[in-house]
Design an enzyme around this catalytic site. Structure first.
Site, mmCIF file in Angstrom:
data_model
loop_
_atom_site.group_PDB
_atom_site.id
_atom_site.type_symbol
_atom_site.label_atom_id
_atom_site.label_comp_id
_atom_site.label_asym_id
_atom_site.label_seq_id
_atom_site.Cartn_x
_atom_site.Cartn_y
_atom_site.Cartn_z
ATOM 1 N N SER A 117 10.855 36.956 83.705
ATOM 2 C CA SER A 117 12.218 36.522 83.387
ATOM 3 C C SER A 117 12.240 35.018 83.078
ATOM 4 O O SER A 117 11.607 34.587 82.113
ATOM 5 C CB SER A 117 13.135 36.920 84.544
ATOM 6 O OG SER A 117 14.468 36.899 84.129
ATOM 7 N N ASP A 155 16.400 47.588 81.555
ATOM 8 C CA ASP A 155 16.586 46.267 82.166
ATOM 9 C C ASP A 155 18.014 45.797 81.903
ATOM 10 O O ASP A 155 18.435 45.668 80.748
ATOM 11 C CB ASP A 155 15.567 45.308 81.545
ATOM 12 C CG ASP A 155 15.573 43.921 82.163
ATOM 13 O OD1 ASP A 155 16.672 43.395 82.441
ATOM 14 O OD2 ASP A 155 14.485 43.359 82.335
ATOM 15 N N HIS A 202 14.695 45.503 85.660
ATOM 16 C CA HIS A 202 14.247 44.101 85.730
ATOM 17 C C HIS A 202 13.525 43.782 87.039
ATOM 18 O O HIS A 202 13.089 42.668 87.252
ATOM 19 C CB HIS A 202 15.496 43.197 85.609
ATOM 20 C CG HIS A 202 15.219 41.777 85.232
ATOM 21 N ND1 HIS A 202 14.727 41.407 83.992
ATOM 22 C CD2 HIS A 202 15.366 40.609 85.912
ATOM 23 C CE1 HIS A 202 14.600 40.086 83.937
ATOM 24 N NE2 HIS A 202 14.970 39.571 85.094
HETATM 25 N N1 LIG Z 1 21.102 37.380 91.956
HETATM 26 C C1 LIG Z 1 21.185 38.003 90.667
HETATM 27 C C2 LIG Z 1 19.947 38.731 90.328
HETATM 28 C C3 LIG Z 1 18.836 37.801 90.235
HETATM 29 C C4 LIG Z 1 17.590 38.493 89.781
HETATM 30 O O1 LIG Z 1 17.545 39.660 89.382
HETATM 31 N N2 LIG Z 1 16.535 37.730 89.853
HETATM 32 C C5 LIG Z 1 15.289 38.242 89.417
HETATM 33 C C6 LIG Z 1 14.679 37.227 88.482
HETATM 34 S S1 LIG Z 1 15.716 36.955 87.091
HETATM 35 C C7 LIG Z 1 14.368 38.454 90.587
HETATM 36 O O2 LIG Z 1 13.178 38.508 90.406
HETATM 37 N N3 LIG Z 1 14.924 38.535 91.788
HETATM 38 C C8 LIG Z 1 14.157 38.605 93.010
HETATM 39 C C9 LIG Z 1 13.740 39.961 93.432
HETATM 40 O O3 LIG Z 1 14.012 40.943 92.724
HETATM 41 O O4 LIG Z 1 13.083 40.053 94.474
HETATM 42 C C10 LIG Z 1 22.335 38.930 90.595
HETATM 43 O O5 LIG Z 1 23.014 39.012 91.587
HETATM 44 O O6 LIG Z 1 22.541 39.524 89.533
#
Ligand SMILES: N[C@@H](CCC(=O)N[C@@H](CS)C(=O)NCC(=O)O)C(=O)O
Length: 293
Positions: free
Chosen positions: A152, A235, A271
């Site tokens: 990402s 995604d 994602h």
């Molecule tokens: N906090 C965001 C989502 C953030 C998110 O998906 N972050 C991704 C990277 S863009 C990630 O890798 N999050 C950490 C995880 O899945 O452990 C939301 O509420 O939509």
């Protein structure tokens, strides 16, 4: 002499993962943490290195704990480095107000705007400072064989850092990267804050960190770039128009060097780290081809 302090160590796959902290000059002197996996094979011969850059909201632990990279890296004899995604505790007004900016959202660029530029220099941190700190610590890493991957925001980081410095790296790959940040909401938000809204549409200063722009305009010898990208068709950020992998495909086409970019759309994956850990062994194998050529 090393300024690294080891704070934890775990045996994993055929190697050892150690977390280090050190004061980072790129990050305005703040302490930063990094996870470093060294395969057992490094005892007999220094290991090639793969950096993993994580995405928004993540830390140096996210990719290490959930990326599923260790077994394949251990088998290939590749070291893994998991840096943090931003400075921590810079005290910049608003840095904790929005998960898409500030803490956890360094975007792997050097800020030029007054408010951010003392601490938010993740580009220099990844490209210059972290390798030199790790080299000085004699961890038996071979930085003449170095590749980079990420997810990402970290996919944007991996691709843009590689395309800005193709001679430094053997290969780059990405999971669901922000492929054309200069024209999507995530990139526009971060680049406006960190780099300012200077002349041009998009501003030239932004395009200098845009993987699609960099690929289309790369002066690297044709056929010399090695890029693997995976994106899940389910995604949620692809659907929301944040990732735009088609921009990267158009860039590869505009460059006209066949076979440099393999972009795979993986049916039904989202994602999350379930997607990443499914395909991370493929990415390690891809990098192994070039790191161990
Ligand atoms: N906090 C965001 C989502 C953030 C998110 O998906 N972050 C991704 C990277 S863009 C990630 O890798 N999050 C950490 C995880 O899945 O452990 C939301 O509420 O939509």
């Amino acid at each position: 002499m090393t300024n690294l302090t080891s704070t934890s160590t775990n045996r994993v796959a055929s190697g050892v993962l150690t977390k280090y902290t050190f004061p980072s000059s790129s990050l305005g002197g703040l302490s930063t943490s990094v996870n470093v996996y060294v395969p057992d094979s490094a005892k007999s011969s220094p290991a090639p290195v793969l950096f993993y850059l994580a995405g928004l909201t993540c830390t140096e632990d996210t990719g290490a704990q959930k990326g599923g990279l260790f077994n394949s890296a251990g088998k290939e004899g590749i070291a893994l480095v998991f840096p943090d995604t931003s400075p921590r505790g810079a005290g910049v007004e608003g840095e904790d107000a929005d998960w898409q900016l500030g803490t956890g959202a360094g975007f792997y660029i050097d800020a030029t705007e007054a408010k951010w530029k003392t601490h938010y220099n993740m580009y220099s941190f990844i490209v210059d400072e972290l390798p030199s700190v790790l080299k000085a610590a004699n961890l038996r890493l071979d930085f003449s064989r170095w590749s980079i991957t990420g997810h990402s925001m970290g996919g944007h980081g991996a691709l843009s850092i590689y395309l800005k410095n193709p001679a430094l790296f053997k290969s780059a790959s990405a999971f669901a990267p922000i492929a054309n940040p200069a024209v999507v909401p995530w990139g526009i938000g971060a680049f406006t804050a960190y780099l300012g809204a200077s002349a041009g549409t998009p501003p030239t200063a932004w395009l200098a960190h845009d993987a699609s722009h960099l690929l289309a305009n790369s002066t690297a010898p044709k056929g010399s770039l090695h890029l693997l990208v995976d994106v899940g068709t389910a995604d949620q950020f692809l659907t929301a128009g944040q990732l735009t992998p088609e921009a990267l495909e158009r860039a590869a086409e505009a460059r006209g060097a066949k076979g440099e970019l393999e972009l795979r759309r993986q049916e039904g994956y989202d994602h999350s780290y379930y997607f990443i850990s499914t395909f991370s062994p493929d990415h390690v194998a891809f990098h192994a081809k070039y790191l161990k050529a």
